[in-house]
Structure formats: C-alpha cells, structure tokens
Design a protein around this motif. Structure first.
Motif, short mmCIF file in Angstrom:
data_model
loop_
_atom_site.label_atom_id
_atom_site.label_comp_id
_atom_site.label_asym_id
_atom_site.label_seq_id
_atom_site.Cartn_x
_atom_site.Cartn_y
_atom_site.Cartn_z
N HIS A 85 -2.65 -6.78 4.38
CA HIS A 85 -2.30 -7.14 2.88
C HIS A 85 -1.30 -8.09 2.74
O HIS A 85 -1.12 -8.76 1.59
CB HIS A 85 -2.13 -5.75 2.11
N HIS A 89 3.16 -9.82 0.11
CA HIS A 89 2.50 -9.24 -1.20
C HIS A 89 2.86 -7.81 -1.47
O HIS A 89 2.87 -7.44 -2.38
CB HIS A 89 0.69 -9.35 -1.05
N VAL A 90 2.77 -6.91 -0.18
CA VAL A 90 3.45 -5.62 -0.53
C VAL A 90 4.87 -5.40 -1.27
O VAL A 90 5.09 -4.66 -1.98
CB VAL A 90 3.33 -5.02 1.08
N TYR A 92 6.16 -7.90 -3.03
CA TYR A 92 6.01 -8.14 -4.44
C TYR A 92 5.45 -7.15 -5.17
O TYR A 92 6.04 -7.01 -6.54
CB TYR A 92 5.10 -9.49 -4.53
N ARG A 93 4.36 -6.46 -4.85
CA ARG A 93 4.04 -5.49 -5.40
C ARG A 93 4.84 -4.14 -5.89
O ARG A 93 4.71 -3.65 -6.91
CB ARG A 93 2.89 -4.77 -4.99
N MET A 94 5.68 -3.78 -4.85
CA MET A 94 6.76 -2.82 -4.86
C MET A 94 7.60 -3.27 -5.78
O MET A 94 8.17 -2.32 -6.67
CB MET A 94 7.20 -2.30 -3.68
N LYS A 96 7.25 -5.41 -8.51
CA LYS A 96 6.63 -5.20 -9.92
C LYS A 96 6.42 -3.95 -10.18
O LYS A 96 6.73 -3.80 -11.49
CB LYS A 96 5.28 -6.27 -9.63
N ASP A 97 5.74 -2.92 -9.31
CA ASP A 97 5.36 -1.70 -9.81
C ASP A 97 6.68 -0.99 -10.13
O ASP A 97 6.58 -0.11 -10.88
CB ASP A 97 4.52 -1.05 -8.82
N ALA A 118 3.76 2.16 -1.55
CA ALA A 118 2.90 0.82 -0.85
C ALA A 118 1.44 1.26 -0.29
O ALA A 118 0.62 0.60 -0.61
CB ALA A 118 3.88 0.11 0.14
N VAL A 121 -0.70 2.30 -2.70
CA VAL A 121 -1.44 1.21 -3.74
C VAL A 121 -2.34 0.46 -2.89
O VAL A 121 -3.56 0.16 -3.27
CB VAL A 121 -0.14 0.32 -4.02
N PHE A 122 -2.03 0.26 -1.55
CA PHE A 122 -2.99 -0.76 -0.76
C PHE A 122 -4.12 0.09 -0.16
O PHE A 122 -5.07 -0.54 0.26
CB PHE A 122 -2.09 -1.48 0.00
N ALA A 125 -6.72 -0.40 -2.64
CA ALA A 125 -7.32 -1.76 -2.53
C ALA A 125 -8.19 -2.10 -1.63
O ALA A 125 -8.73 -3.14 -1.85
CB ALA A 125 -5.95 -2.61 -2.43
#
Length: 126
Positions: A85, A89-90, A92-94, A96-97, A118, A121-122, A125
């Motif tokens: 992933h 990106h991981v 970044y998502r953590m 942001k979330d 994480a 979330v993934f 995905a």
C-alpha cells in the motif's frame, strides 16, 4: 575466427516490411505507438503495483523522516503486510484519519501505535 570479421546478414528488409508497406504515415505512427504501449504497459503496471523497502524508505525520507525512522516504519509495515500500500501512504492516512501531522503520526507508529488501525483501514481497501 577473426574478431574483426563480420558475418554477412541476408538483406531481407523488403520481405520483413511487407505487412507495413501499404500503411500511410499516420497508420505507421499509430502502429508504432501501439507497439510502444505493448512494451511499456507491463512496465508501468509493475511500477504501479510493486514497491520495495528501499523505495519506501526513500519516500519516507522525502516526507521528512530520518533514515532510522524510515527503517522502523518500513519494518512495521512489512511485519503487518502493508508494504504494497506504500508506507508513505499508510503514514499519510493515519495522520489524516487521526488529525495529526505527518511526523507525529509516523512517530506514533514508530512507538507501536496506530498499526492496528492501519491494518483495518488497508484491509478494507483490498
């Protein structure tokens, strides 16, 4: 056999070009780009779907993490099956979330936090 001696190649150009002879310049250009696509598309797909720990460390370095931090983050992602992933990106998502700055999220992950989230979330995905 002398290294300077060349073997003569048969001149079969006319035979090999027969299937192209009746094509216009535009058709030749279109055929060229079609063939380029056949060669390049698998490479693009491989780049899109594949990564390595080295690439992920490089991404994290550009995000402002130190080399020691990048190693910890990549190892954490590898241990949890998240490398495909993209570790950046991981992180970044953590961030942001959870309403965190990138470095703050990355540090929490280095400290062992946010990984379960994480993975969840993934996992969704896929």
């Amino acid at each position: 056999m002398s290294l300077n001696r060349r073997e003569e190649r048969p001149d079969d150009f006319e035979e090999r070009r027969k299937h192209l002879a009746d094509l216009s310049d535009e058709e030749l250009k279109a055929r060229f780009w079609e063939l380029v696509g056949e060669v390049v598309d698998p490479i693009i797909e491989l780049a899109r779907t594949s990564t390595t720990p080295s690439i992920e460390r490089s991404v994290l370095l550009r995000m402002g993490f130190s080399s020691i931090e990048t190693q910890a983050l990549v190892d954490g992602a590898l241990d949890r099956g998240l490398l495909p992933h993209g570790v950046g990106h991981v992180v970044y998502r953590m961030a942001k979330d959870n309403g965190l700055e990138l470095r703050e999220a990355g540090q929490k992950m280095i400290d062992g936090e946010l990984w379960d989230q994480a993975v969840e979330v993934f996992k969704e995905a896929k």
